[in-house]
Design an enzyme around this catalytic site. Structure first.
Site, PDB file in Angstrom:
ATOM      1  CG  ASN A 162      66.453  -1.859 -23.315  1.00 54.90           C
ATOM      2  OD1 ASN A 162      67.581  -2.392 -23.466  1.00 54.90           O
ATOM      3  ND2 ASN A 162      65.723  -2.267 -24.537  1.00 54.90           N
ATOM      4  N   PRO A 302      58.035  -6.924 -21.280  1.00 56.72           N
ATOM      5  CG  PRO A 302      60.280  -6.131 -21.452  1.00 56.72           C
ATOM      6  CD  PRO A 302      59.343  -7.092 -22.002  1.00 56.72           C
ATOM      7  N   GLY A 303      57.114  -3.655 -20.178  1.00 57.12           N
ATOM      8  CA  GLY A 303      56.686  -2.168 -20.677  1.00 57.12           C
ATOM      9  C   GLY A 303      57.847  -1.296 -20.567  1.00 57.12           C
ATOM     10  CG  HIS A 326      61.694  -7.140 -27.508  1.00 56.32           C
ATOM     11  ND1 HIS A 326      61.146  -6.066 -28.286  1.00 56.32           N
ATOM     12  CD2 HIS A 326      62.980  -6.444 -27.130  1.00 56.32           C
ATOM     13  CE1 HIS A 326      61.777  -4.841 -28.290  1.00 56.32           C
ATOM     14  NE2 HIS A 326      63.137  -5.213 -27.692  1.00 56.32           N
ATOM     15  CE  LYS A 396      65.420   1.121 -17.297  1.00 56.00           C
ATOM     16  NZ  LYS A 396      65.352   0.610 -18.526  1.00 56.00           N
TER      17      LYS A 396
END
Length: 397
Positions: A162, A302-303, A326, A396
């Protein structure tokens, strides 16, 4: 919402989530943690989900002890964000070149820099303390000393899972830079080394879960862990700072005509230990998938790679040990996400975002995460929103 208290626990478990929505395994982990003799309380964030030993999204307050598995193996993992002077009007129609330049500047996945990054060459990077930080590597566990070259070359790299680098717009059209990473392989090696030591200690035999093994204050094992933990937390902070400096360099070059300037950086850990005082007692507060949200303190929530994120200010809620979530938090495992969704689903859910849309990041599909708006609603008494931002580029590993 305010919190609800979980019944039947030996110490207060205050939950900023609907208990009915928390999977049974995570609820059991919370109850397991509450049985530890040193525990003084738990605060459970709305992004809570099952983890190793302790749930992700929990804040564990202990007196005279710390559980290394409740910190996690990515010691010091966290977020950094900064607002720029750029606006949506400065952006090109095609963002693929900018994404490519970011990926060229910052290694992702297991990658590392070919040569150690010299922070003295980075525009505005605060180098004070840098040499002292690296000199203290000599004092960390002998078992990881052979990883020094890798640690130096991974400084300023993203990782995978992530972890992400995002180029975002807020609701006024201002550009924000944001990223998420931690202490890379060296933090993982240090964590696993100390977890193994803790599990062999006599006082940890017979625990309901061997992953809840703790170190106790005033022991050599605790001193050694705290030393290595602190160093790895610093590594994570430097790692994000160097990545952000490299990210800014890319943006300066790509938007040379606009001459972008940047505001103050916001940075927060969400896998770490801190010494804090509550109700007249000095406690060791472990935040695993949670940020500190003391009164007026800035944080980042964050999403996912296709949803909004939030810049927040803490409200200083001591019932939550001055903490907040978080992120959105996973609602299904990585394997479950890969089984359930296709790359077509990923393309649909990341429409409008310049990012990878292949099977290699399918486990990061937005639907694998809880709705970020719901998570934010559940912690209105923990933080206030300063800015809502949405990525237009997501890198990513």
């Amino acid at each position: 919402m305010s919190y609800v208290e979980v019944p039947g626990a030996k110490v207060p478990i205050r939950m900023w989530a609907d208990p009915a929505s928390v999977e049974d395994g995570a609820m059991q982990q919370l109850r397991n943690v509450s049985t530890l003799p040193w525990i003084k309380g738990l605060a459970v964030m709305p992004d809570v989900h099952y983890g190793k030993g302790a749930t992700v999204g929990s804040v564990i307050a202990m007196h005279g002890a710390v559980c290394p598995a409740a910190v996690g193996v990515d010691i010091g993992c966290g977020m950094s964000a900064v607002k720029s002077s750029l606006t949506a009007n400065d952006l090109p129609g095609d963002l693929s070149r900018l994404r490519s330049k970011i990926e060229q500047a910052i290694p992702v996945g297991r990658g590392m820099h070919g040569e150690t990054v010299d922070p003295g060459r980075l525009h505005g990077f605060p180098t004070q303390g840098w040499d002292d930080f690296w000199s203290r590597f000599d004092g960390v566990a002998e078992a990881v000393k052979f990883r020094q070259e890798r640690a130096t070359k991974q400084m300023g790299t993203l990782g995978s899972g992530n972890h992400m680098i995002e180029f975002c717009l807020d609701e006024t059209g201002a550009v924000w830079l944001m990223l998420h990473s931690g202490s890379r392989n060296i933090g993982k090696e240090l964590a696993e080394h100390h977890i193994g030591i803790a599990q062999r200690l006599a006082h940890n035999q017979g625990l309901v879960d061997r992953d809840l093994a703790v170190f106790i204050s005033d022991t050599p094992q605790m001193a050694e862990y705290r030393n290595d933990l602190h160093w790895a937390q610093e590594y994570a902070k430097y790692n994000r700072a160097i990545m952000m400096a490299l990210f800014k360099e890319v943006v300066r070059k790509e938007f040379k005509r606009a001459q972008p300037v940047f505001g103050s950086e916001i940075s927060c850990h969400h896998n770490y230990v801190a010494e804090e005082r509550y109700e007249g007692m000095d406690l060791l507060i472990t935040r695993k998938g949670a940020i500190r949200a003391g009164s007026g303190e800035y944080g980042i929530i964050p999403g996912s790679m296709g949803t909004s994120s939030y810049i927040v200010k803490g409200l200083g809620n001591e019932k939550a040990f001055n903490s907040a979530s978080h992120g959105a938090g996973r609602r299904m495992s990585r394997n479950a996400a890969k089984r359930r969704f296709t790359t077509r689903d990923l393309e649909e859910q990341t429409r409008g975002v310049e990012c990878r849309k292949d099977s290699g990041v399918l486990d990061e599909i937005p639907a694998a995460y809880k709705p970020i708006e719901q998570v934010m609603e559940q912690q209105r008494d923990l933080v206030e929103v300063v800015a809502k931002i949405k990525q237009i580029i997501c890198v990513k590993g």
